[in-house]
Design a protein around this motif. Structure first.
Motif, PDB file in Angstrom:
ATOM      1  N   MET A 100     -63.870 -73.850  11.149  1.00 11.38           N
ATOM      2  CA  MET A 100     -64.953 -72.867  11.058  1.00 11.38           C
ATOM      3  C   MET A 100     -64.396 -71.341  11.448  1.00 11.38           C
ATOM      4  O   MET A 100     -63.621 -71.113  12.146  1.00 11.38           O
ATOM      5  CB  MET A 100     -66.218 -72.884  12.389  1.00 11.38           C
ATOM      6  N   ASP A 101     -64.912 -70.455  10.367  1.00 14.54           N
ATOM      7  CA  ASP A 101     -64.240 -69.128  10.408  1.00 14.54           C
ATOM      8  C   ASP A 101     -65.136 -68.575  11.701  1.00 14.54           C
ATOM      9  O   ASP A 101     -66.132 -68.819  11.875  1.00 14.54           O
ATOM     10  CB  ASP A 101     -64.820 -68.351   9.188  1.00 14.54           C
ATOM     11  N   GLU A 102     -64.154 -67.505  12.128  1.00 12.85           N
ATOM     12  CA  GLU A 102     -64.838 -66.909  13.612  1.00 12.85           C
ATOM     13  C   GLU A 102     -65.951 -66.066  12.919  1.00 12.85           C
ATOM     14  O   GLU A 102     -65.871 -65.158  12.086  1.00 12.85           O
ATOM     15  CB  GLU A 102     -63.889 -66.201  14.158  1.00 12.85           C
ATOM     16  N   CYS A 103     -67.075 -66.009  13.685  1.00 11.96           N
ATOM     17  CA  CYS A 103     -68.354 -65.277  13.294  1.00 11.96           C
ATOM     18  C   CYS A 103     -68.512 -63.830  14.126  1.00 11.96           C
ATOM     19  O   CYS A 103     -67.743 -63.987  14.898  1.00 11.96           O
ATOM     20  CB  CYS A 103     -69.707 -66.053  13.655  1.00 11.96           C
ATOM     21  N   GLY A 104     -68.950 -62.958  13.583  1.00 13.83           N
ATOM     22  CA  GLY A 104     -69.043 -61.599  14.048  1.00 13.83           C
ATOM     23  C   GLY A 104     -69.776 -61.661  15.491  1.00 13.83           C
ATOM     24  O   GLY A 104     -69.571 -60.660  16.217  1.00 13.83           O
ATOM     25  N   HIS A 123     -68.887 -65.915  19.617  1.00 20.03           N
ATOM     26  CA  HIS A 123     -68.978 -67.016  20.467  1.00 20.03           C
ATOM     27  C   HIS A 123     -67.739 -67.538  20.735  1.00 20.03           C
ATOM     28  O   HIS A 123     -67.678 -68.175  22.184  1.00 20.03           O
ATOM     29  CB  HIS A 123     -69.868 -68.059  19.309  1.00 20.03           C
ATOM     30  N   ASP A 124     -66.845 -67.883  20.141  1.00 25.87           N
ATOM     31  CA  ASP A 124     -65.618 -68.725  20.536  1.00 25.87           C
ATOM     32  C   ASP A 124     -64.661 -67.656  21.474  1.00 25.87           C
ATOM     33  O   ASP A 124     -63.688 -68.160  22.131  1.00 25.87           O
ATOM     34  CB  ASP A 124     -64.666 -68.852  19.356  1.00 25.87           C
ATOM     35  N   ARG A 125     -64.811 -66.311  21.557  1.00 25.70           N
ATOM     36  CA  ARG A 125     -64.077 -65.416  22.474  1.00 25.70           C
ATOM     37  C   ARG A 125     -64.889 -65.143  23.790  1.00 25.70           C
ATOM     38  O   ARG A 125     -63.972 -64.349  24.627  1.00 25.70           O
ATOM     39  CB  ARG A 125     -64.102 -64.003  21.626  1.00 25.70           C
ATOM     40  N   CYS A 145     -73.764 -67.759  12.232  1.00 22.29           N
ATOM     41  CA  CYS A 145     -73.158 -69.258  12.519  1.00 22.29           C
ATOM     42  C   CYS A 145     -74.058 -70.235  12.931  1.00 22.29           C
ATOM     43  O   CYS A 145     -73.768 -71.508  12.886  1.00 22.29           O
ATOM     44  CB  CYS A 145     -71.806 -68.870  13.206  1.00 22.29           C
ATOM     45  N   GLY A 146     -75.323 -69.877  13.628  1.00 25.05           N
ATOM     46  CA  GLY A 146     -76.216 -70.938  13.969  1.00 25.05           C
ATOM     47  C   GLY A 146     -75.850 -71.322  15.264  1.00 25.05           C
ATOM     48  O   GLY A 146     -76.605 -72.257  16.003  1.00 25.05           O
ATOM     49  N   ARG A 147     -74.855 -70.849  16.137  1.00 27.33           N
ATOM     50  CA  ARG A 147     -74.512 -71.033  17.390  1.00 27.33           C
ATOM     51  C   ARG A 147     -75.558 -70.567  18.526  1.00 27.33           C
ATOM     52  O   ARG A 147     -76.038 -69.446  18.164  1.00 27.33           O
ATOM     53  CB  ARG A 147     -72.986 -71.032  17.824  1.00 27.33           C
ATOM     54  N   PHE A 148     -75.554 -71.022  19.798  1.00 33.67           N
ATOM     55  CA  PHE A 148     -76.374 -70.615  20.668  1.00 33.67           C
ATOM     56  C   PHE A 148     -75.866 -69.824  21.725  1.00 33.67           C
ATOM     57  O   PHE A 148     -74.494 -69.765  22.106  1.00 33.67           O
ATOM     58  CB  PHE A 148     -77.184 -71.761  21.343  1.00 33.67           C
TER      59      PHE A 148
END
Length: 91
Positions: A1-5, A8-10, A53-56
């Motif tokens: 998955m490309d990192e979203c603006g 979320h992953d940071r 990205c749809g993440r919470f």
């Protein structure tokens, strides 16, 4: 998955008020990307979803002694309503 603006992953849930302040500043940056899923005003908690990205993200608050300051942190859940029902403030 490309990192979203939204980043979320940071990020992670804050461990102290200093990290909460970083996340409060981050909320100001990503607020346009977030839609409210549900909020529990009795506990000042909410769950938001990134429109990209749809993440919470969890919405929480801390007090400075003079005012409440809102911040967000990423959460991984398949059921945002159940997550919110079980959530507790982190700071």
């Amino acid at each position: 998955m490309d990192e979203c603006g939204c980043g979320h992953d940071r990020y992670r849930a804050p461990r102290d008020k200093a990290e909460g302040l970083v996340l409060a500043r981050h909320l100001l940056v990503i607020a346009p990307l977030l839609d409210l899923v549900e909020r529990d005003d009795s506990r000042w908690l909410g769950i938001l979803r990134c429109t990209s990205c749809g993440r919470f993200w969890a919405e929480d608050s801390m007090t400075s002694g003079h005012a409440d300051l809102f911040f967000v942190y990423p959460v991984d859940t398949a059921d945002p309503h159940a997550w919110l029902a079980q959530a507790r403030p982190v700071l």
